[in-house]
Scaffold this active site. Structure first.
Site, mmCIF file in Angstrom:
data_model
loop_
_atom_site.group_PDB
_atom_site.id
_atom_site.type_symbol
_atom_site.label_atom_id
_atom_site.label_comp_id
_atom_site.label_asym_id
_atom_site.label_seq_id
_atom_site.Cartn_x
_atom_site.Cartn_y
_atom_site.Cartn_z
ATOM 1 N N ASP A 38 0.735 -1.251 0.129
ATOM 2 C CA ASP A 38 0.058 -0.035 0.491
ATOM 3 C C ASP A 38 0.891 1.140 0.050
ATOM 4 O O ASP A 38 2.292 1.060 0.342
ATOM 5 C CB ASP A 38 -1.026 -0.370 1.229
ATOM 6 C CG ASP A 38 -0.529 0.345 2.866
ATOM 7 O OD1 ASP A 38 0.787 -0.610 2.382
ATOM 8 O OD2 ASP A 38 -1.142 0.376 3.367
ATOM 9 N N PRO A 39 0.203 2.271 -0.253
ATOM 10 C CA PRO A 39 1.323 3.657 -0.413
ATOM 11 C C PRO A 39 1.644 4.228 0.215
ATOM 12 O O PRO A 39 1.293 4.105 1.771
ATOM 13 C CB PRO A 39 -0.039 4.630 -1.333
ATOM 14 C CG PRO A 39 -1.097 4.044 -1.092
ATOM 15 C CD PRO A 39 -1.004 2.572 -0.984
#
Length: 255
Positions: A99-100
């Site tokens: 995920d970011p």
């Protein structure tokens, strides 16, 4: 395929236009979806099939709700920025992230990459060290922006495309993983002979390309907490050797 270059067309609305609304009706309208996220139209055959799934409408509704109640990263215009660097037919290598980055100013839509003006995170530092180990003469700028790789045909794709500021994995249950998995599955069916780099258990469980159709490379995650030092990873060298056997231009891994 799974158990689970030309210059892309400039997307709509990149020059300060008002943020378009998210589509809500099912099936979701491609034109509205594209405008809302500034998606390059070359990716339509891979993304549009997901819009017929009611789960995608539910995903977007929850994403929109989160945007109203918390700071969501990256900014909406960057959630699908990975579609704007190369077309599906120009992808040569797929690197899967989780995920970011969840701190402001870091994430810009490419897995592992950060904006050029922010410090290089530890995991990315280990990735770049592995590149240097594979290619001692590679030119490294000291920055962590991997846009050059993306333009060269490296798809840097997280399985979860958004995150709440300061809360890692906070959007992991929204449904992005299903959406992204469908996109990657269609890419793999369309493009045999891709190189997949799957680092860590999450990537290896989330994306399962057919090794008879693709070159699948696995290693531990580049996190400093991993038991196996990522600096010994030879994926960048192995990927280029494979591409050369198929008479495909290798990747210049300099940053």
């Amino acid at each position: 395929m799974f158990s689970a270059s030309t210059t892309p067309e400039q997307p709509l609305g990149l020059s300060g236009d008002a943020t378009p609304p998210l589509p809500t009706s099912v099936p979701l309208d491609w034109a509205a979806f594209r405008r809302a996220f500034l998606i390059d139209d070359a990716w339509r055959p891979l993304l549009e099939p997901e819009l017929a799934n009611p789960l995608t409408a539910r995903l977007l509704a929850e994403y929109d709700r989160r945007c109203q109640t918390e700071e969501v990263l990256p900014p909406r215009e960057d959630v699908f920025s990975w579609t704007r660097y190369c077309t599906p037919d120009d992808v040569r290598v797929v690197i899967i992230g989780q995920d970011p980055y969840h701190h402001p100013g870091q994430a810009h839509g490419l897995a592992f990459s950060v904006r050029a003006d922010v410090p290089v995170p530890p995991s990315l530092r280990n990735v770049l060290a592995a590149v240097k180990n594979c290619y001692p003469d590679a030119r490294m700028s000291g920055r962590g922006c991997l846009e050059k790789w993306a333009r060269d045909g490296v798809l840097l794709l997280n399985t979860t495309l958004t995150v709440k500021r300061g809360a890692a994995a906070s959007h992991s249950k929204l449904g992005w993983d299903r959406f992204v998995g469908g996109v990657v599955q269609r890419l793999a069916a369309r493009r045999p002979g891709l190189v997949f780099m799957l680092w860590g258990a999450h990537a290896q469980n989330a994306i399962r390309p057919d090794p008879r159709q693709h070159y699948v490379l696995k290693f531990s995650h580049p996190s400093p907490l991993s038991k196996v030092p990522f600096g010994t990873c030879q994926h960048f060298l192995a990927a280029n050797r494979y591409l050369e056997t198929r008479d495909i231009m290798p990747i210049d891994w300099s940053v």
